[in-house]
Motif scaffolding. Structure first.
Motif, PDB file in Angstrom:
ATOM      1  N   MET A   1       0.715  -0.737  -0.393  1.00  0.00           N
ATOM      2  CA  MET A   1       0.428   0.317  -0.151  1.00  0.00           C
ATOM      3  C   MET A   1       0.822   1.034  -0.404  1.00  0.00           C
ATOM      4  O   MET A   1       1.463   1.190   0.728  1.00  0.00           O
ATOM      5  N   SER A   2       0.397   2.033  -0.967  1.00  0.00           N
ATOM      6  CA  SER A   2       1.495   3.248  -0.853  1.00  0.00           C
ATOM      7  C   SER A   2       1.044   4.302   0.226  1.00  0.00           C
ATOM      8  O   SER A   2      -0.499   5.097   0.567  1.00  0.00           O
ATOM      9  N   LEU A   3       1.839   5.141   0.676  1.00  0.00           N
ATOM     10  CA  LEU A   3       1.806   5.817   1.833  1.00  0.00           C
ATOM     11  C   LEU A   3       1.246   7.435   0.969  1.00  0.00           C
ATOM     12  O   LEU A   3       1.920   8.105   0.026  1.00  0.00           O
ATOM     13  N   GLU A   4       0.866   7.947   1.867  1.00  0.00           N
ATOM     14  CA  GLU A   4      -0.040   9.077   1.537  1.00  0.00           C
ATOM     15  C   GLU A   4       1.418  10.198   1.612  1.00  0.00           C
ATOM     16  O   GLU A   4       1.748  10.256   2.745  1.00  0.00           O
ATOM     17  N   VAL A   5       1.563  11.080   0.536  1.00  0.00           N
ATOM     18  CA  VAL A   5       3.172  12.263   0.714  1.00  0.00           C
ATOM     19  C   VAL A   5       2.641  13.258   1.433  1.00  0.00           C
ATOM     20  O   VAL A   5       2.061  14.016   0.765  1.00  0.00           O
ATOM     21  N   ILE A   6       3.867  13.830   2.408  1.00  0.00           N
ATOM     22  CA  ILE A   6       3.484  15.544   2.933  1.00  0.00           C
ATOM     23  C   ILE A   6       5.203  16.002   2.995  1.00  0.00           C
ATOM     24  O   ILE A   6       5.389  15.122   2.968  1.00  0.00           O
ATOM     25  N   ASN A   7       4.796  16.850   1.815  1.00  0.00           N
ATOM     26  CA  ASN A   7       6.402  17.716   1.574  1.00  0.00           C
ATOM     27  C   ASN A   7       6.269  18.494   2.670  1.00  0.00           C
ATOM     28  O   ASN A   7       5.320  19.543   2.781  1.00  0.00           O
ATOM     29  N   GLY A   8       6.598  18.774   3.631  1.00  0.00           N
ATOM     30  CA  GLY A   8       6.765  19.366   4.663  1.00  0.00           C
ATOM     31  C   GLY A   8       8.388  19.844   5.533  1.00  0.00           C
ATOM     32  O   GLY A   8       9.168  18.558   5.555  1.00  0.00           O
ATOM     33  N   HIS A   9       8.524  20.759   6.750  1.00  0.00           N
ATOM     34  CA  HIS A   9       9.424  20.219   6.987  1.00  0.00           C
ATOM     35  C   HIS A   9       9.193  19.347   8.662  1.00  0.00           C
ATOM     36  O   HIS A   9       9.490  19.381   9.547  1.00  0.00           O
ATOM     37  N   LEU A  10      10.456  18.671   8.598  1.00  0.00           N
ATOM     38  CA  LEU A  10      10.010  17.703   9.655  1.00  0.00           C
ATOM     39  C   LEU A  10      10.469  17.764  11.108  1.00  0.00           C
ATOM     40  O   LEU A  10       9.879  17.412  11.866  1.00  0.00           O
ATOM     41  N   TYR A  11      11.619  19.351  11.242  1.00  0.00           N
ATOM     42  CA  TYR A  11      10.895  19.526  12.466  1.00  0.00           C
ATOM     43  C   TYR A  11       9.268  20.827  12.904  1.00  0.00           C
ATOM     44  O   TYR A  11       9.476  21.314  14.001  1.00  0.00           O
ATOM     45  N   ASP A  12       8.706  21.025  12.143  1.00  0.00           N
ATOM     46  CA  ASP A  12       8.060  21.131  12.247  1.00  0.00           C
ATOM     47  C   ASP A  12       6.490  19.835  12.839  1.00  0.00           C
ATOM     48  O   ASP A  12       5.185  20.130  12.958  1.00  0.00           O
ATOM     49  N   TYR A  13       7.068  18.939  12.891  1.00  0.00           N
ATOM     50  CA  TYR A  13       6.652  17.754  13.688  1.00  0.00           C
ATOM     51  C   TYR A  13       7.041  17.304  14.618  1.00  0.00           C
ATOM     52  O   TYR A  13       7.781  15.952  14.492  1.00  0.00           O
ATOM     53  N   PRO A  14       7.531  17.467  15.018  1.00  0.00           N
ATOM     54  CA  PRO A  14       8.095  17.558  16.963  1.00  0.00           C
ATOM     55  C   PRO A  14       7.751  16.130  17.225  1.00  0.00           C
ATOM     56  O   PRO A  14       8.939  15.837  17.950  1.00  0.00           O
ATOM     57  N   LYS A  15       6.716  15.767  17.402  1.00  0.00           N
ATOM     58  CA  LYS A  15       6.273  14.619  18.291  1.00  0.00           C
ATOM     59  C   LYS A  15       6.697  13.421  17.471  1.00  0.00           C
ATOM     60  O   LYS A  15       7.494  12.087  17.743  1.00  0.00           O
ATOM     61  N   TYR A  16       7.143  13.117  16.190  1.00  0.00           N
ATOM     62  CA  TYR A  16       7.045  12.533  14.974  1.00  0.00           C
ATOM     63  C   TYR A  16       9.241  12.427  15.603  1.00  0.00           C
ATOM     64  O   TYR A  16       9.907  11.629  15.635  1.00  0.00           O
ATOM     65  N   TYR A  17       9.034  13.770  15.462  1.00  0.00           N
ATOM     66  CA  TYR A  17      11.285  14.163  15.156  1.00  0.00           C
ATOM     67  C   TYR A  17      11.365  13.444  16.887  1.00  0.00           C
ATOM     68  O   TYR A  17      13.123  12.752  16.549  1.00  0.00           O
ATOM     69  N   ASP A  18      10.825  13.956  17.517  1.00  0.00           N
ATOM     70  CA  ASP A  18      11.065  13.494  19.040  1.00  0.00           C
ATOM     71  C   ASP A  18      11.523  11.397  19.160  1.00  0.00           C
ATOM     72  O   ASP A  18      12.280  10.906  19.864  1.00  0.00           O
ATOM     73  N   LEU A  19      10.221  11.137  18.664  1.00  0.00           N
ATOM     74  CA  LEU A  19      10.559  10.152  18.744  1.00  0.00           C
ATOM     75  C   LEU A  19      12.216   9.044  17.931  1.00  0.00           C
ATOM     76  O   LEU A  19      12.567   8.081  18.285  1.00  0.00           O
ATOM     77  N   PRO A  50      22.160  24.921  22.494  1.00  0.00           N
ATOM     78  CA  PRO A  50      21.812  25.509  21.358  1.00  0.00           C
ATOM     79  C   PRO A  50      20.999  24.359  20.582  1.00  0.00           C
ATOM     80  O   PRO A  50      21.881  24.142  20.557  1.00  0.00           O
ATOM     81  N   ALA A  51      20.186  25.368  19.689  1.00  0.00           N
ATOM     82  CA  ALA A  51      19.539  24.141  18.664  1.00  0.00           C
ATOM     83  C   ALA A  51      18.361  23.224  20.098  1.00  0.00           C
ATOM     84  O   ALA A  51      19.352  21.850  19.111  1.00  0.00           O
ATOM     85  N   CYS A  52      18.561  23.693  20.178  1.00  0.00           N
ATOM     86  CA  CYS A  52      18.084  22.227  21.127  1.00  0.00           C
ATOM     87  C   CYS A  52      16.353  21.342  20.947  1.00  0.00           C
ATOM     88  O   CYS A  52      16.341  20.328  21.385  1.00  0.00           O
ATOM     89  N   GLY A  53      16.072  21.518  19.869  1.00  0.00           N
ATOM     90  CA  GLY A  53      15.043  21.100  19.253  1.00  0.00           C
ATOM     91  C   GLY A  53      13.334  20.510  20.373  1.00  0.00           C
ATOM     92  O   GLY A  53      13.746  21.737  20.779  1.00  0.00           O
ATOM     93  N   THR A  54      13.174  19.718  20.645  1.00  0.00           N
ATOM     94  CA  THR A  54      12.657  19.102  21.374  1.00  0.00           C
ATOM     95  C   THR A  54      12.986  18.664  22.452  1.00  0.00           C
ATOM     96  O   THR A  54      11.990  18.569  23.868  1.00  0.00           O
ATOM     97  N   GLY A  55      14.613  18.887  23.076  1.00  0.00           N
ATOM     98  CA  GLY A  55      14.781  18.920  24.463  1.00  0.00           C
ATOM     99  C   GLY A  55      14.693  17.498  24.685  1.00  0.00           C
ATOM    100  O   GLY A  55      14.675  17.455  26.522  1.00  0.00           O
ATOM    101  N   ARG A  56      15.390  16.811  24.455  1.00  0.00           N
ATOM    102  CA  ARG A  56      15.304  15.227  24.507  1.00  0.00           C
ATOM    103  C   ARG A  56      15.853  15.225  25.637  1.00  0.00           C
ATOM    104  O   ARG A  56      16.145  14.250  26.578  1.00  0.00           O
ATOM    105  N   LEU A  57      17.022  16.071  25.326  1.00  0.00           N
ATOM    106  CA  LEU A  57      17.882  15.781  26.233  1.00  0.00           C
ATOM    107  C   LEU A  57      17.538  17.278  27.890  1.00  0.00           C
ATOM    108  O   LEU A  57      18.271  16.627  29.265  1.00  0.00           O
ATOM    109  N   MET A  58      16.918  17.686  27.435  1.00  0.00           N
ATOM    110  CA  MET A  58      17.219  18.849  28.236  1.00  0.00           C
ATOM    111  C   MET A  58      15.835  18.612  29.723  1.00  0.00           C
ATOM    112  O   MET A  58      16.497  18.529  31.105  1.00  0.00           O
TER     113      MET A  58
END
Length: 263
Positions: A1-19, A50-58
């Motif tokens: 099954m093909s996946l729906e494709v979203i063109n976007g910035h990965l950093y705008d999806y912090p829940k997935y980025y953090d995982l 600096p550049a803390c993103g989602t703060g996974r270590l913070m």
């Protein structure tokens, strides 16, 4: 099954980025604390990212009793970071800001930038600015832990790299792929492609994005550090994060953590 494709910035999806980037946190968390104990004479109480993103270590460091703060250009990542800090009873100390041009009101004992965020700075001016800003934010005798991938010294125009991995949390799974799309030796920049294949119980989709990284060899990093005399290089490690097993960086070394101390 093909996946729906979203063109976007990965950093705008912090829940997935953090995982994707936050699952394997324990070795880095322990290493930061080990470096603080080994290379800073006074007790470390305040730590900046600096550049803390989602703060996974913070937030883990805050849980351990440190005062933490950070900055990041992405407002959604900063909001995610602050909400998590607040949820765990800590002050929301992440701010939207440029890691190459910032100031702090009160100096910190240590700082860290663990895996390649530094390489988002695509010019030498920005890289120097980053090291100078962090130096200004750190007390004398404090440290900066800087981790990044280096290119081998003999890399050519045909340089290629690719990584794939999966991460899972509960019913959420994200399969990640990143690869080198273009490498430009003259500008020392590399265009990286990213895909997140996201699987939840109710939907499946793909997020596609690209980003540009600046490239460094061992020699480039040596030259850069010399441009910011506020720092002295005290040790180097690889991504095994073993405080008792430093490495000697040569022209073929690819994964390096630099331990810089404020003079």
């Amino acid at each position: 099954m093909s996946l729906e494709v979203i063109n976007g910035h990965l950093y705008d999806y912090p829940k997935y980025y953090d995982l994707v980037f936050g699952s394997d946190w324990k070795a880095e968390f322990d290493f930061v604390q080990d470096c603080c104990k080994k290379f800073v004479k006074k007790p470390v109480k305040r730590i900046f990212e600096p550049a803390c993103g989602t703060g996974r270590l913070m937030y883990k460091l805050a849980d351990a009793g440190f005062e933490v703060a950070g900055n990041d250009l992405n407002p959604k990542a900063v909001e995610f970071c602050n909400k998590r800090l607040e949820k765990r009873g800590h002050a929301p100390t992440a701010e939207v800001g440029d890691m190459s041009d910032f100031t702090v009101k009160k100096k910190f004992d240590a700082a860290f930038n663990m895996i390649n965020s530094f390489r988002h700075l695509t010019t030498e001016k920005q890289a120097v600015g980053h090291l100078k800003c962090v130096a200004e934010a750190i007390k004398q005798g404090g440290i900066f832990i800087l981790g990044l991938h280096l290119n081998p010294a003999d890399v050519g125009d045909d340089y290629e790299a690719e990584e794939e991995w999966s991460a899972r949390r509960g019913h959420l799974q994200v399969n990640t792929r990143l690869w080198s799309m273009e490498y430009h030796p003259k500008t020392r920049t590399e265009l990286i492609g990213f895909t997140y294949d996201v699987y939840t119980p109710s939907k499946q989709f793909r997020i596609e994005d690209t980003t540009t990284f600046r490239c460094y060899t061992r020699k480039h990093m040596q030259q850069l550090i010399k441009k910011v005399p506020e720092w002295e290089l005290v040790e180097t490690y690889d991504f095994h994060y073993d405080i008792d097993d430093p490495i000697v960086v040569d022209d073929d070394t690819e994964d390096v953590v630099y331990i810089l101390r404020k003079k």
